[in-house]
Design an enzyme around this catalytic site. Structure first.
Site, PDB file in Angstrom:
ATOM      1  CD  GLN A  64      -1.105  -0.056   3.734  1.00  0.00           C
ATOM      2  OE1 GLN A  64      -1.471  -1.178   4.050  1.00  0.00           O
ATOM      3  NE2 GLN A  64      -1.458   1.037   4.393  1.00  0.00           N
ATOM      4  CB  CYS A  70      -4.258  -1.244   5.887  1.00  0.00           C
ATOM      5  SG  CYS A  70      -5.228  -0.343   7.114  1.00  0.00           S
ATOM      6  CG  HIS A 364      -2.629  -2.394   9.804  1.00  0.00           C
ATOM      7  ND1 HIS A 364      -2.613  -1.692   8.617  1.00  0.00           N
ATOM      8  CD2 HIS A 364      -1.821  -3.471   9.597  1.00  0.00           C
ATOM      9  CE1 HIS A 364      -1.817  -2.302   7.743  1.00  0.00           C
ATOM     10  NE2 HIS A 364      -1.325  -3.386   8.318  1.00  0.00           N
ATOM     11  CG  ASN A 385       1.160  -5.861   7.024  1.00  0.00           C
ATOM     12  OD1 ASN A 385       0.237  -5.132   6.659  1.00  0.00           O
ATOM     13  ND2 ASN A 385       1.933  -5.541   8.048  1.00  0.00           N
TER      14      ASN A 385
END
Length: 446
Positions: A64, A70, A364, A385
């Site tokens: 990102q 996110c 997040h 992630n």
């Protein structure tokens, strides 16, 4: 005792620090290396093994970059996993920029509509001040993503790739928020002059036209139709011409997102388990899917996530990643830093107290792609992630079960995993929370 800090008080504090035999070593170490590097617990590093009893093959991680998308990346990543698996693709990505464009455009309209709806409120009221503090931003929630997909579908990344401002959003957000605050001022003044809400709509449309122009210049214009061309892992070429974004979603992703529910763990006194909640003024699409949560205990939340992972489907989840985690090594563990041994006293709040006293919130969103079960119980989780492959284990993090308990607040699972009792609880009308409730926080971590 004096309410002020006196010289004698400081003298006593200084004396006590200097009397500790380890003080000089600890001070020198922390001053040179920082608190986290000085207190890192090697036992945690050893325990957080990147091997899992149940693991989904998900491929290369996305990035990102310098944006707070996110929540969007995590959701689209769950779609990417399905597409890569079913259509024999390798590292295929959907366009995050396409979804980002419509999110910002819809958030502008959402903000302006809320300004019109609250035009009779004093400018310095808590509610209007809350709106004006951040007219729009990168962050979001699962149900906000559902609203965007319902309305606009998705496209491959090739069709609408990243731009400078999709990956580096600060300046774009700054100028958009400046414009929206100016628009808010104009709308409120027109209301004060006696203009009806109906009369304000053409003015708002002119404002939205200007926002659209800004977004096109910064992010590109979203395609109405496109050609989808790809070569699969069997080296077979495929082409589909003139498909719309919604047609593409329905044909290639094909998930009914309304079958998925947001399960949260908020163990505060004001949010009993077994109840559903929504947050006032939390959303992005006017007329879109309302945000809705079902609050449960952590064992229930984790059990639902494990069922979905066992069925080879990844899990979108929201957490407070800034707490007790090492970004470089990709370790999320309550034991990763031993502050108590360094400072000589505990620094800790319970999960409920962190929420109540503004130290904890959902910051997040990532994806659960694996879990390690020992005698049927989880002790660590595999996390995909969206910070690129230079952190963690090629972009993947490992999360201890203790960290999951303390800092994870939300998972999104298919409602087929809900027990009859949970289904009945989900069907309740949600309790409405204030806009500034911690469950109204948006996943926005960069």
């Amino acid at each position: 005792m004096s309410k002020e800090i006196t010289a004698n008080l400081v003298k006593n504090f200084s004396k006590k620090v200097q009397e500790l035999p380890q003080s000089q070593v600890i001070k020198d170490t922390i001053m040179k290396n920082g608190i986290k590097a000085s207190t890192e617990n090697n036992a945690s590093v050893v325990a957080m093994n990147h091997v899992f009893s149940h693991e989904i093959d998900t491929g290369k991680v996305s990035n990102q970059k310098q944006s707070g998308r996110c929540w969007m990346f995590a959701a689209l990543n769950t779609f990417n996993h399905k597409l890569n698996r079913e259509f024999k693709l390798k590292d295929f990505e959907l366009s995050q920029n396409y979804t980002n464009f419509w999110d910002k455009f819809e958030k502008a309209n959402y903000f302006l509509e809320n300004i019109i709806a609250t035009a009779d409120e004093p400018l310095d009221s808590r509610l209007v001040s809350w709106f004006l503090q951040t007219p729009q931003q990168d962050g979001g929630q699962w149900d906000m993503l559902v609203s965007l997909i319902d309305k606009y579908g998705v496209v491959p990344k090739q069709v609408m790739p990243e731009t400078f401002h999709s990956s580096n959003s600060r300046d774009l957000n700054s100028i958009l928020n400046l414009k929206l605050r100016e628009d808010a001022m104009k709308l409120r003044k027109l209301h004060q002059e006696g203009k009806s809400d109906e009369a304000l709509q053409p003015v708002k449309e002119e404002m939205l036209e200007e926002v659209y122009t800004m977004l096109v210049y910064a992010l590109g214009e979203p395609p109405k139709t496109f050609d989808f061309e790809y070569r699969d892992e069997d080296n077979v070429f495929h082409r589909e011409q003139g498909i719309t974004p919604i047609e593409f979603y329905n044909k290639y992703v094909g998930l009914d997102l309304h079958d998925y529910v947001s399960i949260i763990n908020a163990p505060t006194a004001d949010k009993p388990y077994g109840k559903t909640y929504t947050v006032q003024y939390l959303g992005n699409v006017v007329g879109g899917k309302p945000v809705k949560y079902l609050n449960v205990d952590m064992d229930t939340l984790k059990g639902l996530a494990i069922q979905q992972i066992k069925d080879n489907q990844t899990v979108w989840f929201g957490c407070d990643v800034s707490q007790a985690s090492n970004r470089e090594s990709g370790i999320m563990d309550t034991a990763i830093y031993d502050y108590e041994k360094a400072f000589g006293f505990p620094i800790h709040l319970s999960k409920a107290d962190r929420l109540d006293y503004k130290d904890g919130m959902l910051t997040h969103a990532m994806v659960l792609t694996g879990v390690n079960l020992v005698d049927g119980k989880p002790n660590r989780w595999k996390v995909e992630n969206s910070w690129g492959d230079k952190v963690g284990n090629k972009g993947y993090f490992v999360m201890s079960d203790d960290w999951m308990n303390e800092y994870t607040y939300q998972v999104v699972v298919h409602k087929k995993y809900l027990s009859d009792e949970l289904r009945q609880a989900w069907d309740q009308e949600p309790i409405v929370l204030k806009p500034w409730d911690p469950m109204g926080s948006l996943a926005i971590m960069k």
